[in-house]
Design a protein around this motif. Structure first.
Motif, mmCIF file in Angstrom:
data_model
loop_
_atom_site.group_PDB
_atom_site.id
_atom_site.type_symbol
_atom_site.label_atom_id
_atom_site.label_comp_id
_atom_site.label_asym_id
_atom_site.label_seq_id
_atom_site.Cartn_x
_atom_site.Cartn_y
_atom_site.Cartn_z
ATOM 1 N N ASP A 10 48.352 50.444 47.688
ATOM 2 C CA ASP A 10 47.681 49.166 47.542
ATOM 3 C C ASP A 10 48.174 48.191 48.617
ATOM 4 O O ASP A 10 49.310 48.281 49.081
ATOM 5 C CB ASP A 10 47.941 48.564 46.167
ATOM 6 C CG ASP A 10 47.138 49.249 45.072
ATOM 7 O OD1 ASP A 10 46.248 50.067 45.392
ATOM 8 O OD2 ASP A 10 47.402 48.972 43.891
ATOM 9 N N VAL A 17 54.356 40.066 43.605
ATOM 10 C CA VAL A 17 53.093 40.490 43.003
ATOM 11 C C VAL A 17 53.018 39.948 41.578
ATOM 12 O O VAL A 17 53.971 40.040 40.816
ATOM 13 C CB VAL A 17 52.961 42.031 43.007
ATOM 14 C CG1 VAL A 17 51.719 42.478 42.257
ATOM 15 C CG2 VAL A 17 52.949 42.551 44.434
ATOM 16 N N GLY A 18 51.893 39.350 41.258
ATOM 17 C CA GLY A 18 51.684 38.756 39.944
ATOM 18 C C GLY A 18 51.922 37.256 39.925
ATOM 19 O O GLY A 18 51.628 36.594 38.930
ATOM 20 N N GLU A 58 51.333 33.500 40.151
ATOM 21 C CA GLU A 58 50.188 32.591 40.025
ATOM 22 C C GLU A 58 50.719 31.173 40.160
ATOM 23 O O GLU A 58 51.271 30.616 39.230
ATOM 24 C CB GLU A 58 49.504 32.757 38.665
ATOM 25 C CG GLU A 58 48.673 33.994 38.524
ATOM 26 C CD GLU A 58 47.401 33.986 39.373
ATOM 27 O OE1 GLU A 58 46.883 32.907 39.713
ATOM 28 O OE2 GLU A 58 46.925 35.092 39.684
ATOM 29 N N SER A 62 47.857 32.888 44.736
ATOM 30 C CA SER A 62 48.209 33.967 43.813
ATOM 31 C C SER A 62 48.480 35.206 44.654
ATOM 32 O O SER A 62 47.957 35.345 45.762
ATOM 33 C CB SER A 62 47.109 34.214 42.781
ATOM 34 O OG SER A 62 45.895 34.543 43.382
ATOM 35 N N GLU A 82 48.616 39.396 44.624
ATOM 36 C CA GLU A 82 48.202 40.597 43.902
ATOM 37 C C GLU A 82 48.106 41.770 44.858
ATOM 38 O O GLU A 82 48.225 41.615 46.065
ATOM 39 C CB GLU A 82 46.876 40.365 43.189
ATOM 40 C CG GLU A 82 45.745 39.927 44.085
ATOM 41 C CD GLU A 82 44.521 39.498 43.284
ATOM 42 O OE1 GLU A 82 43.534 40.257 43.321
ATOM 43 O OE2 GLU A 82 44.545 38.443 42.656
ATOM 44 N N THR A 83 47.910 42.938 44.296
ATOM 45 C CA THR A 83 47.677 44.117 45.129
ATOM 46 C C THR A 83 46.192 44.457 45.068
ATOM 47 O O THR A 83 45.520 44.175 44.081
ATOM 48 C CB THR A 83 48.517 45.314 44.653
ATOM 49 O OG1 THR A 83 48.220 45.588 43.292
ATOM 50 C CG2 THR A 83 50.003 45.040 44.829
ATOM 51 N N THR A 84 45.740 45.044 46.150
ATOM 52 C CA THR A 84 44.334 45.408 46.288
ATOM 53 C C THR A 84 44.248 46.859 46.728
ATOM 54 O O THR A 84 44.924 47.250 47.689
ATOM 55 C CB THR A 84 43.672 44.515 47.361
ATOM 56 O OG1 THR A 84 43.831 43.155 46.979
ATOM 57 C CG2 THR A 84 42.217 44.824 47.532
ATOM 58 N N GLY A 133 41.876 33.523 45.147
ATOM 59 C CA GLY A 133 42.850 33.902 44.133
ATOM 60 C C GLY A 133 42.545 33.282 42.789
ATOM 61 O O GLY A 133 41.455 32.772 42.543
#
Length: 189
Positions: free
Chosen positions: A115, A148-149, A151, A156, A158-160, A174
């Motif tokens: 990711d 990661v995570g 907010e 924010s 995150e993984t993609t 985000g």
């Protein structure tokens, strides 16, 4: 013909006005498609300049992530490489930058399949900060870009999945915007 272990820079954010140069870029770079800005072929060139496994990092216009001319770069060029991190800096106050930007990091090797870390904008600065070094968006981004995570008020993290970055356009919003968009797309198919 020279290649490098690290390629770092800031491609131009303009369109080529000279017709002969514009054609030459089209002949040289697959990503010089449609009514392209130089940010697309320069991104392709950065990855071409790296040795196998080399590191690439750039601050770039984010226009190609959402405009038609970026489709070739996103769907045909970048999938050949290991894109590792995308940071939306469009909401940051960056002295001397009036163009919405992103930071893009990767390796000149096939995708690892892992990711991709994405730092996504939620809210930008409305005016020039009094203390630019402590601008709230930039401060939050620097403090949390690896978490990661996270907010926050402005970003924010995150993984993609890499497959998501192989589809045009990229959604760099985000705060839960991307899952909502995916859900809407699924319901309309």
């Amino acid at each position: 013909a020279q290649r490098y272990h690290a390629v770092v820079g800031n491609p131009p954010y303009i369109t080529e006005k000279d017709a002969s140069k514009c054609k030459k870029y089209r002949d040289m770079y697959q990503s010089a498609a449609g009514k392209y800005a130089l940010a697309a072929p320069f991104t392709e060139r950065f990855f071409d300049l790296g040795v196998e496994g080399g590191f690439v990092g750039m601050i770039n216009s984010n226009a190609w992530t959402k405009r038609d001319y970026g489709k070739t770069l996103i769907e045909k060029i970048l999938p050949r490489f290991d894109v590792q991190k995308v940071i939306d800096t469009s909401g940051c106050y960056l002295p001397g930058h009036g163009t919405p930007t992103l930071l893009l990091f990767g390796r000149t090797r096939p995708s690892s399949g892992s990711d991709v870390l994405a730092v996504l904008g939620k809210r930008g600065e409305r005016e020039q900060p009094k203390n630019e070094a402590m601008a709230p968006v930039w401060t939050e981004l620097v403090a949390h870009h690896q978490h990661v995570g996270f907010e926050g008020s402005y970003v924010s993290v995150e993984t993609t999945p890499p497959v998501e970055l192989r589809r045009h356009p990229w959604v760099l919003a985000g705060g839960g915007s991307r899952p909502v968009l995916r859900s809407m797309e699924t319901r309309h198919q």
